[in-house]
Write a protein that holds these residues in place. Sequence first.
Motif, PDB file in Angstrom:
ATOM      1  N   VAL A 162       0.868  -1.181   0.000  1.00 25.60           N
ATOM      2  CA  VAL A 162       0.000   0.000   0.000  1.00 25.60           C
ATOM      3  C   VAL A 162       0.903   1.229   0.000  1.00 25.60           C
ATOM      4  CG1 VAL A 162      -1.751   1.294   1.269  1.00 25.60           C
ATOM      5  CG2 VAL A 162      -1.840  -1.209   1.226  1.00 25.60           C
ATOM      6  N   ARG A 303      -6.105   1.786   4.757  1.00 22.99           N
ATOM      7  CA  ARG A 303      -5.888   0.992   3.533  1.00 22.99           C
ATOM      8  C   ARG A 303      -4.955  -0.195   3.791  1.00 22.99           C
ATOM      9  NH1 ARG A 303      -6.218   3.550  -1.517  1.00 22.99           N
ATOM     10  NH2 ARG A 303      -4.942   1.800  -2.185  1.00 22.99           N
ATOM     11  N   ALA A 307      -6.102  -3.969   3.142  1.00 24.18           N
ATOM     12  CA  ALA A 307      -5.317  -4.856   2.278  1.00 24.18           C
ATOM     13  C   ALA A 307      -5.004  -6.162   3.013  1.00 24.18           C
ATOM     14  CB  ALA A 307      -4.017  -4.170   1.841  1.00 24.18           C
ATOM     15  N   ARG A 319      -5.011  -1.962  -5.271  1.00 21.36           N
ATOM     16  CA  ARG A 319      -3.595  -1.647  -5.511  1.00 21.36           C
ATOM     17  C   ARG A 319      -3.348  -0.197  -5.912  1.00 21.36           C
ATOM     18  NH1 ARG A 319      -0.755  -6.170  -4.646  1.00 21.36           N
ATOM     19  NH2 ARG A 319      -1.835  -8.138  -4.991  1.00 21.36           N
TER      20      ARG A 319
END
Length: 338
Positions: A162, A303, A307, A319
């Motif tokens: 990330v 994030r 993920a 992504r």
Amino acid sequence: MAHSNTRPTSRDVAQAAGVSQAAVSLVLGDKWHGRVSAATAQRVRDAARDLGYRPNLAARNLRLGHTRTVLLVVPALTTEFFAGVYTGAARIAAQHGFGVVLYPSPEGVGPARDPFASAQAALDGVIASSMAADALTTIRGDQLPLVMLDSDPQGSLGAATVNLDIADGVRQVTEHLLGLGHRRFLHLAADVPSWTFEVRAHELATRVATVPGTDVRTIRAPLTFEAARAATEAALTASGPHPTALVCDDDKLAAGAYKALRRRGLHVPSDISVTGLDDLALATAIDPELTTVRLDAELFGERGMQALLAVLDGREPDRSDIPVHLVVRGSTAPPRPH
């Protein structure tokens, strides 16, 4: 050593330690006292550690309804930013029944003691900043579901990466300074071996090179005020034409540079423009307030956790890079005409 693609089993540990599988589960379940000798227990623990064996507690914890645990590995150097990353990660984790344990690599960067020798079996996954990547091998985080933050997507250890769009942030800074008419740049680079800082240097050089008659000189300093001050002061005493813009990899470096400029009797921005990157609280505490790039640390943490949840569920993580924004304040202006 067990092959990286096959997880070592309790049978492998039993074989390596020369004991039964039953003894292995007694020792690793901490129920061995009075049943096997302390020396045997130590042999089993050593074998488990050398093989990188971990009992699969994730499944067991789910059945028992325990909170699952994620380790967030960060450098100790930039606490304010990573506090935001932690807040964001913990918010998403809580919604999914996970707890987040913060593990600051004590020297900021570089290997760290293993704080989880006993507890590591209970970790379900790891989120790690590339700046603290060395600590991962110590805690065997590289053998767990792993998400890397600010890390080269091409060469990452992790199952997912990330990133903030740092390259675009540096482009925004450079466009802003070129637009003001700056052509002679001094780049105060963070002396930290990390992909995120390589990106800054590469983008700055690439963008500036598209404009004829420009020049970038680079100086390096560790991420401390004092190192930034000393490096800037040394650069300003060098002969040759003075830079009209000082581009800093980080707000902390910019604050150190301000000190050097003040000591040399230079004014920001009339003598030299200065930019940072981070938008820490520091950016508005210094005078003039700093033109810098705002990074959303909490969103970064959110994030990262999202993920990791995707990796644990076997889904494809998002992504896309997280957008960043230039915040223009009082530290940048057109260069003085000569």
